[in-house]
Design a protein around this motif. Structure first.
Motif, PDB file in Angstrom:
ATOM      1  N   ILE A  70      -6.493  -2.352  -3.886  1.00  0.00           N
ATOM      2  CA  ILE A  70      -6.922  -3.242  -2.804  1.00  0.00           C
ATOM      3  C   ILE A  70      -6.069  -3.032  -1.564  1.00  0.00           C
ATOM      4  CG2 ILE A  70      -6.969  -5.665  -2.078  1.00  0.00           C
ATOM      5  CD1 ILE A  70      -7.852  -6.316  -4.991  1.00  0.00           C
ATOM      6  N   TYR A  71      -4.757  -2.968  -1.743  1.00  0.00           N
ATOM      7  CA  TYR A  71      -3.875  -2.853  -0.580  1.00  0.00           C
ATOM      8  C   TYR A  71      -4.028  -1.497   0.124  1.00  0.00           C
ATOM      9  CZ  TYR A  71      -1.532  -7.188  -1.887  1.00  0.00           C
ATOM     10  OH  TYR A  71      -1.249  -8.503  -2.153  1.00  0.00           O
ATOM     11  N   ILE A  72      -4.158  -0.420  -0.615  1.00  0.00           N
ATOM     12  CA  ILE A  72      -4.327   0.877   0.035  1.00  0.00           C
ATOM     13  C   ILE A  72      -5.692   0.953   0.707  1.00  0.00           C
ATOM     14  CG2 ILE A  72      -5.303   2.159  -1.914  1.00  0.00           C
ATOM     15  CD1 ILE A  72      -2.646   3.404   0.613  1.00  0.00           C
ATOM     16  N   SER A  73      -6.693   0.302   0.109  1.00  0.00           N
ATOM     17  CA  SER A  73      -8.021   0.272   0.731  1.00  0.00           C
ATOM     18  C   SER A  73      -7.992  -0.474   2.052  1.00  0.00           C
ATOM     19  CB  SER A  73      -9.030  -0.388  -0.222  1.00  0.00           C
ATOM     20  OG  SER A  73      -9.177   0.367  -1.406  1.00  0.00           O
ATOM     21  N   ARG A  74      -7.210  -1.553   2.125  1.00  0.00           N
ATOM     22  CA  ARG A  74      -7.097  -2.273   3.396  1.00  0.00           C
ATOM     23  C   ARG A  74      -6.511  -1.382   4.485  1.00  0.00           C
ATOM     24  NH1 ARG A  74      -4.527  -8.223   2.068  1.00  0.00           N
ATOM     25  NH2 ARG A  74      -6.248  -9.069   0.824  1.00  0.00           N
ATOM     26  N   ALA A  75      -5.466  -0.624   4.146  1.00  0.00           N
ATOM     27  CA  ALA A  75      -4.854   0.262   5.136  1.00  0.00           C
ATOM     28  C   ALA A  75      -5.866   1.285   5.643  1.00  0.00           C
ATOM     29  CB  ALA A  75      -3.640   0.963   4.529  1.00  0.00           C
ATOM     30  N   VAL A  76      -6.665   1.828   4.736  1.00  0.00           N
ATOM     31  CA  VAL A  76      -7.668   2.826   5.122  1.00  0.00           C
ATOM     32  C   VAL A  76      -8.754   2.200   5.992  1.00  0.00           C
ATOM     33  CG1 VAL A  76      -9.473   4.352   4.243  1.00  0.00           C
ATOM     34  CG2 VAL A  76      -7.232   4.289   3.117  1.00  0.00           C
ATOM     35  N   VAL A  77      -9.251   1.042   5.588  1.00  0.00           N
ATOM     36  CA  VAL A  77     -10.338   0.393   6.339  1.00  0.00           C
ATOM     37  C   VAL A  77      -9.882   0.019   7.748  1.00  0.00           C
ATOM     38  CG1 VAL A  77     -11.755  -1.699   6.449  1.00  0.00           C
ATOM     39  CG2 VAL A  77     -11.544  -0.437   4.298  1.00  0.00           C
ATOM     40  N   ILE A  78      -8.686  -0.535   7.875  1.00  0.00           N
ATOM     41  CA  ILE A  78      -8.182  -0.901   9.203  1.00  0.00           C
ATOM     42  C   ILE A  78      -7.995   0.339  10.066  1.00  0.00           C
ATOM     43  CG2 ILE A  78      -6.215  -1.880  10.455  1.00  0.00           C
ATOM     44  CD1 ILE A  78      -5.833  -3.778   8.052  1.00  0.00           C
ATOM     45  N   GLY A  79      -7.444   1.398   9.487  1.00  0.00           N
ATOM     46  CA  GLY A  79      -7.248   2.631  10.244  1.00  0.00           C
ATOM     47  C   GLY A  79      -8.564   3.214  10.745  1.00  0.00           C
ATOM     48  N   LEU A  80      -9.578   3.244   9.897  1.00  0.00           N
ATOM     49  CA  LEU A  80     -10.883   3.776  10.307  1.00  0.00           C
ATOM     50  C   LEU A  80     -11.521   2.906  11.388  1.00  0.00           C
ATOM     51  CD1 LEU A  80     -12.364   4.842   6.838  1.00  0.00           C
ATOM     52  CD2 LEU A  80     -11.475   6.331   8.654  1.00  0.00           C
ATOM     53  N   PHE A  81     -11.344   1.592  11.276  1.00  0.00           N
ATOM     54  CA  PHE A  81     -11.895   0.680  12.286  1.00  0.00           C
ATOM     55  C   PHE A  81     -11.289   0.951  13.661  1.00  0.00           C
ATOM     56  CE2 PHE A  81     -11.250  -3.574  14.375  1.00  0.00           C
ATOM     57  CZ  PHE A  81     -12.560  -3.725  14.829  1.00  0.00           C
TER      58      PHE A  81
END
Length: 405
Positions: free
Chosen positions: A287-298
């Motif tokens: 979950i935490y690594i997915s948040r970092a990826v999603v925010i970066g892509l946004f």
């Protein structure tokens, strides 16, 4: 509470706590909509309102362990009633107080106490004690989904109330709704006092000391700090960020926060369901690594209303899905006798992160004119939390008294 009180069924607990969490979390997630009208009406910068929200989150965390202790000792019903009244007073306070320091302190104390007594920490104990061990992760997921449903349902309602009635009258109406709905639901959360006597004979101090000496518990606290930083920064500052970037239609921000709530209904439910089958620490790390990826892509993608909606949907799937997994690990390691208190202790760390995230957003915006630095921090913290959750040991703690037996 008396020993003659009958224990509620899991269905009753989930329905009553679901209504309470829907309102508690739904109203709280929409407070960012008041940032601009309150700031403009009182001639404040965003930093003042941000500090009030930060203080609210800090007080929520500070009161959390004590609300949990009270729920474990005296019953969830009484704690929820106190919380509903305090929450109501906090919303009225925000509507009428115009002096900055009083606004910040009063918002922090009243709303913070209200949330500590009506949100996940205080509610988790009765859920953990009512659900069978094999159902706990799922039950925690259901309660987390209720909080997410509140965000989905209340976002457009709160924005509509502000537009239709004005920001002050919107506060008054929500304050009345909290009391009229939460207090009747609280009476369905009565527990027999004898239920608290089961399990190891530990005092509150012994249980707290045992947890704080446990490395896995400290890892959970560190991860929850990151969770708080990320979600509260986004919940409070995203609508203003979108306007700064040229998306002036307020409905975009409303829809984005509502989508976060909608998709987290599914995210929380399935996180709880998967937590009963897979190692919870690996799910938390994902979950935490997915948040970092999603925010970066946004941040890298061209900004449009649709990119915002995709971001919101993706974040929604991993928004409060940390809650059932974290509470499930705590219950699995330490048992359920002091679950509300231990959940409150971990949540205190979450709220320290919330305080820093929401305050730092306003502070750096006031000095830099943008949110770039805070967005970068959210990504770095997501990576850190993903790593720190990996070594958590989920095995049930074997206490010395049990070894001797």
């Amino acid at each position: 509470m008396t020993t003659t009180a009958r224990a509620p069924s899991l269905k009753t607990v989930l329905i009553a706590s679901g209504v309470i969490l829907t309102l508690a979390m739904g109203v709280r997630h929409g407070l960012g909509f008041w940032m601009q009208p309150i700031s403009q009406a009182n001639g404040w910068t965003r930093e003042t309102f941000s500090l009030a929200m930060a203080m609210q989150n800090l007080m929520w965390g500070l009161f959390g362990p004590f609300a949990g202790m009270a729920a474990d000792r005296f019953g969830t019903m009484r704690v929820v009633i106190v919380g509903a009244v305090s929450y109501m007073l906090g919303l009225v306070w925000m509507a009428v107080v115009t002096q900055p320091t009083l606004f910040i302190v009063g918002t922090g104390v009243f709303v913070g106490l209200g949330l500590a007594c009506t949100a996940f920490g205080a509610i988790s104990g009765i859920i953990g004690r009512t659900a069978a061990p094999e159902q706990r992760s799922w039950a925690f997921g259901m309660s987390s989904a209720a909080g997410s449903f509140g965000q989905f349902m209340m976002m457009p309602v709160e924005q509509h109330l502000i537009d239709a009635l004005g920001w002050q009258n919107a506060f008054y109406l929500l304050a009345a709704l909290l009391v009229l709905a939460m207090i009747p639901m609280a009476f369905y959360l009565r527990e027999p006092a004898v239920a608290h006597g089961a399990g190891p004979r530990q005092s509150i101090r012994e249980a707290a000391g045992e947890a704080l000496a446990n490395r896995s518990f400290l890892y959970l606290m560190a991860g929850y700090f990151v969770c708080g930083f990320q979600v509260v920064f986004i919940a409070v500052h995203l609508p203003a960020y979108l306007k700064d970037q040229g998306l002036m239609n307020p409905n975009i921000g409303v829809t984005a926060l509502a989508l976060i709530g909608l998709f987290n209904i599914f995210g929380s439910y399935y996180a709880g369901k998967l937590g009963g089958r897979l190692p919870k620490r690996y799910l938390l790390s994902s979950i935490y690594i997915s948040r970092a990826v999603v925010i970066g892509l946004f941040l890298l993608a061209p900004l449009s209303s649709w990119s915002v909606y995709v971001f919101a949907a993706a974040m929604g799937l991993i928004w409060l899905s940390t809650v059932p997994l974290t509470n499930g690990i705590i219950a699995g390691i330490f048992g359920v006798k002091h679950l509300s208190m231990l959940a409150g202790m971990v949540f205190f760390s979450h709220q320290l992160g919330s305080f820093l995230g929401v305050w730092l957003g306003g502070y750096l915006y006031a000095r830099q004119g943008n949110y770039d630095t805070v967005w970068a921090i959210t990504i770095a913290l997501g990576v850190m939390a993903a790593l720190i959750n990996l070594p958590i040991n989920e095995r049930t703690l074997v206490r010395a008294e049990l070894k001797a037996a």
